[in-house]
Design a protein around this motif. Structure first.
Motif, PDB file in Angstrom:
ATOM      1  N   THR A 177       0.856  -1.167   0.096  1.00 24.98           N
ATOM      2  CA  THR A 177       0.014   0.032   0.064  1.00 24.98           C
ATOM      3  C   THR A 177       0.858   1.144  -0.071  1.00 24.98           C
ATOM      4  O   THR A 177       0.778   2.235  -0.765  1.00 24.98           O
ATOM      5  CB  THR A 177      -0.908  -0.041   1.135  1.00 24.98           C
ATOM      6  OG1 THR A 177      -1.697  -1.256   1.292  1.00 24.98           O
ATOM      7  CG2 THR A 177      -1.829   1.383   1.179  1.00 24.98           C
ATOM      8  N   GLN A 178       1.855   1.339   1.064  1.00 23.71           N
ATOM      9  CA  GLN A 178       2.916   2.237   0.820  1.00 23.71           C
ATOM     10  C   GLN A 178       3.429   2.787  -0.574  1.00 23.71           C
ATOM     11  O   GLN A 178       3.509   3.855  -0.867  1.00 23.71           O
ATOM     12  CB  GLN A 178       3.924   2.057   2.117  1.00 23.71           C
ATOM     13  CG  GLN A 178       4.656   3.291   2.229  1.00 23.71           C
ATOM     14  CD  GLN A 178       4.283   4.212   3.223  1.00 23.71           C
ATOM     15  OE1 GLN A 178       3.312   4.036   3.964  1.00 23.71           O
ATOM     16  NE2 GLN A 178       4.779   5.365   3.260  1.00 23.71           N
ATOM     17  N   ALA A 179       4.118   1.642  -1.052  1.00 21.92           N
ATOM     18  CA  ALA A 179       4.775   1.562  -2.244  1.00 21.92           C
ATOM     19  C   ALA A 179       3.684   2.142  -3.154  1.00 21.92           C
ATOM     20  O   ALA A 179       4.043   3.204  -4.016  1.00 21.92           O
ATOM     21  CB  ALA A 179       5.270   0.222  -2.791  1.00 21.92           C
ATOM     22  N   CYS A 180       2.618   1.480  -3.359  1.00 19.52           N
ATOM     23  CA  CYS A 180       1.782   2.233  -4.285  1.00 19.52           C
ATOM     24  C   CYS A 180       0.991   3.461  -4.115  1.00 19.52           C
ATOM     25  O   CYS A 180       1.231   4.399  -5.211  1.00 19.52           O
ATOM     26  CB  CYS A 180       0.401   1.309  -4.537  1.00 19.52           C
ATOM     27  SG  CYS A 180       0.773  -0.673  -5.159  1.00 19.52           S
ATOM     28  N   MET A 181       0.909   3.901  -3.220  1.00 17.75           N
ATOM     29  CA  MET A 181       0.330   5.184  -2.795  1.00 17.75           C
ATOM     30  C   MET A 181       1.527   6.420  -3.015  1.00 17.75           C
ATOM     31  O   MET A 181       1.184   7.348  -3.696  1.00 17.75           O
ATOM     32  CB  MET A 181      -0.241   5.385  -1.393  1.00 17.75           C
ATOM     33  CG  MET A 181      -1.327   4.531  -1.287  1.00 17.75           C
ATOM     34  SD  MET A 181      -2.835   5.438  -2.514  1.00 17.75           S
ATOM     35  CE  MET A 181      -4.006   4.083  -2.040  1.00 17.75           C
ATOM     36  N   GLU A 182       2.728   5.909  -2.710  1.00 17.47           N
ATOM     37  CA  GLU A 182       4.009   6.823  -3.204  1.00 17.47           C
ATOM     38  C   GLU A 182       4.095   7.151  -4.650  1.00 17.47           C
ATOM     39  O   GLU A 182       4.125   8.120  -5.169  1.00 17.47           O
ATOM     40  CB  GLU A 182       5.079   6.333  -2.561  1.00 17.47           C
ATOM     41  CG  GLU A 182       5.085   6.756  -0.729  1.00 17.47           C
ATOM     42  CD  GLU A 182       6.395   6.086  -0.481  1.00 17.47           C
ATOM     43  OE1 GLU A 182       7.073   5.183  -0.841  1.00 17.47           O
ATOM     44  OE2 GLU A 182       6.401   6.318   1.018  1.00 17.47           O
ATOM     45  N   GLU A 183       4.033   6.009  -5.315  1.00 14.68           N
ATOM     46  CA  GLU A 183       3.729   6.027  -6.918  1.00 14.68           C
ATOM     47  C   GLU A 183       2.650   6.833  -7.338  1.00 14.68           C
ATOM     48  O   GLU A 183       2.779   7.639  -8.198  1.00 14.68           O
ATOM     49  CB  GLU A 183       3.973   4.579  -7.300  1.00 14.68           C
ATOM     50  CG  GLU A 183       5.200   3.903  -7.397  1.00 14.68           C
ATOM     51  CD  GLU A 183       5.956   4.279  -8.663  1.00 14.68           C
ATOM     52  OE1 GLU A 183       5.404   4.980  -9.605  1.00 14.68           O
ATOM     53  OE2 GLU A 183       7.201   4.149  -8.667  1.00 14.68           O
ATOM     54  N   TYR A 184       1.313   6.725  -6.716  1.00 14.60           N
ATOM     55  CA  TYR A 184       0.229   7.231  -7.157  1.00 14.60           C
ATOM     56  C   TYR A 184       0.467   8.892  -6.916  1.00 14.60           C
ATOM     57  O   TYR A 184       0.103   9.493  -7.774  1.00 14.60           O
ATOM     58  CB  TYR A 184      -0.836   6.704  -6.353  1.00 14.60           C
ATOM     59  CG  TYR A 184      -2.130   7.410  -6.481  1.00 14.60           C
ATOM     60  CD1 TYR A 184      -2.568   7.628  -7.760  1.00 14.60           C
ATOM     61  CD2 TYR A 184      -3.108   7.661  -5.351  1.00 14.60           C
ATOM     62  CE1 TYR A 184      -4.054   8.457  -7.795  1.00 14.60           C
ATOM     63  CE2 TYR A 184      -4.353   8.227  -5.606  1.00 14.60           C
ATOM     64  CZ  TYR A 184      -4.696   8.953  -6.881  1.00 14.60           C
ATOM     65  OH  TYR A 184      -5.940   9.408  -6.862  1.00 14.60           O
ATOM     66  N   LEU A 185       1.039   9.158  -5.834  1.00 14.57           N
ATOM     67  CA  LEU A 185       1.334  10.689  -5.475  1.00 14.57           C
ATOM     68  C   LEU A 185       2.147  11.235  -6.386  1.00 14.57           C
ATOM     69  O   LEU A 185       2.113  12.311  -7.049  1.00 14.57           O
ATOM     70  CB  LEU A 185       2.124  10.685  -4.139  1.00 14.57           C
ATOM     71  CG  LEU A 185       2.276  12.106  -3.693  1.00 14.57           C
ATOM     72  CD1 LEU A 185       1.268  13.079  -3.689  1.00 14.57           C
ATOM     73  CD2 LEU A 185       3.052  12.018  -2.657  1.00 14.57           C
TER      74      LEU A 185
END
Length: 279
Positions: A177-185
């Motif tokens: 989740t952390q990795a995906c949300m950072e990429e999303y940002l």
């Protein structure tokens, strides 16, 4: 029949605006052998029924559009029709309709170009998530991300990453989740997608709070609040101010409990020493 041709020409020179107009256009096109225009009329009738909140009638007309496209080997129209039928089923949200929607999304994914495959797989992922099938949902969101990367569609990449992040959270996989949300940002920032940036900050703040990283959560919420302020979204700004207050409150309360725990521990230790038997 000259009258039929005249009726068709009248429509060509004006803009049909009502369901009756489009139905008359479809009938006239059918009689005149204008299949492509007939299909477009049924497509429009479908969208109008959808806007009127009549999904069954919308699907009925989208299927007429689909049959005409298949018969005339119109692959672009076929993809559009499949997507419309699938999404209309999906939006009704009950299990039976979602499963019908999945069938048409699958047909769309098999027939579509890479851009269409992205759309189909995102919708399949959302549909399976509604049914509680997280594993299938993740696989389709990964497929959507694969095709989005293939055609360098940053917007689609962003949506797929956000969905994968949310699915990871649902499974308790906070690292993903952390990795995906950072990429999303990151993608949202590149696209100047302020809504996406705000959502990413909110999800990252929730993750930080989950890990009791309250200072980090507060900073992330402030960034989301600044975006809301810059966009003139007073309601969201006020809500985020409350959330920051809650995070700070939690942080202070936990700090208080830690201090209280230390005091209680010291008190109990002193009491134990005072009550201990003399040797």
């Amino acid at each position: 029949d000259p009258s039929q041709v005249k009726q068709l020409n009248n429509f060509s020179g004006s803009n049909p605006t009502t369901l009756r107009d489009y139905q008359m256009l479809a009938d006239a096109c059918n009689r005149a052998g204008r299949a492509r225009l007939e299909g477009q009329a049924y497509y429009k009738i479908g969208t109008m029924h959808e806007e009127l909140g009549k999904p069954k009638m919308a699907i009925k007309n989208y299927k007429k559009f689909l049959r005409i496209c298949i018969k005339n080997k119109d692959s672009v129209g076929e993809a559009l029709a499949l997507n419309c039928i699938a999404v209309t089923h999906q939006q009704q949200a009950d299990e039976e309709n979602i499963r019908y929607g999945i069938d048409y999304h699958m047909k769309h994914s098999e027939q579509a170009d890479p851009q269409g495959k992205v759309v189909a797989h995102i919708n399949l992922g959302l549909s399976y998530a509604k049914l509680g099938d997280t594993d299938s949902s993740i696989e389709h969101q990964k497929s959507a991300l694969f095709y989005a990367l293939q055609i360098d569609d940053k917007q689609a990449e962003s949506i797929s990453l956000a969905n994968l992040g949310l699915l990871g959270k649902a499974q308790g996989d906070f690292k993903t989740t952390q990795a995906c949300m950072e990429e999303y940002l990151e993608k949202s920032t590149i696209l100047h997608d302020y809504v996406g940036q705000s959502e990413a900050y909110l999800h990252l703040a929730a993750l930080a709070k989950e890990k009791s990283e309250h200072k980090a959560a507060s900073k992330l919420l402030k960034k989301a609040m600044n975006i809301a302020r810059d966009r003139g979204d007073q309601q969201q700004e006020n809500q985020l101010k409350c959330n920051i207050g809650v995070v700070k409150g939690d942080f202070l309360f936990e700090d208080y409990l830690k201090k209280l725990g230390y005091k209680m521990k010291k008190k109990l230790l002193n009491q134990y020493v005072d009550d201990a038997p003399v040797q």
